[in-house]
Design a protein around this motif. Structure first.
Motif: not given
Length: 176
Positions: A28, A30, A48-50, A142, A145-146, A148-149
């Motif tokens: 991931v 960012i 973010p970019r996965r 996921e 990412v969740q 991080i957000r």
């Protein structure tokens, strides 16, 4: 997806253990901008970019991703932008330089090489790693990412941590 380690407290004789299932090769990335203007509250704009394995074999941001972030920042901030950035290779890409030179609303300055202590975004990453990402075993990309957000959103809606990241660099904002 290996979690950063941090200190924690527990009952005497009961050492907390965080189990990690295995290492993933997924990644991931960012990109973030800290935005400052005298008399206004500080802002954080991020994307973010996965790595999904589908985009031209690239695991991190391309120059187009940075261009899109700058366009989104320009639309959100509604005015000319002065970018002070570090020397990440993709940000020095010829295509990005050409695009930036064609924009009348964008001025770019570079930090000296090897000077992360002058970059307020490094403070944001430190806050995120020490707080929202420490001592968590991520089960899926996921989940990472969740988390991080959620952490960035927490920082984004409070201007004091963003101001603190600028103060830590020793830089100041000068009215135009």
């Amino acid at each position: 997806m290996t979690p950063p380690q941090a200190r924690t407290w527990s009952q005497r004789g009961r050492t907390p253990v965080v189990r990690v299932r295995g290492r993933s090769r997924r990644r991931v990335s960012i990109a973030a901008l800290t935005c400052y203007k005298p008399g206004r509250r500080s802002r954080l704009i991020y994307r973010p970019r996965r790595d999904d394995g589908r985009r031209d074999g690239r695991m991190s941001f391309s120059w187009r991703d940075y261009r899109d972030l700058l366009i989104a920042a320009h639309q959100q901030l509604g005015g000319p932008i002065v970018i002070i950035r570090d020397h990440l290779d993709v940000r020095k890409a010829a295509d990005l330089r050409e695009w930036a030179a064609a924009q009348d609303w964008l001025t770019i300055h570079h930090l000296p090489p090897y000077a992360p202590d002058l970059n307020p975004v490094e403070g944001i990453w430190s806050l995120l790693r020490r707080g929202w990402l420490s001592n968590v075993a991520f089960s899926t990309p996921e989940h990472l990412v969740q988390r991080i957000r959620r952490g960035l959103r927490h920082i984004q809606y409070r201007s004091h941590p963003i101001d603190g990241c600028l103060a830590e660099t020793g830089l100041t904002i000068r009215p135009a």
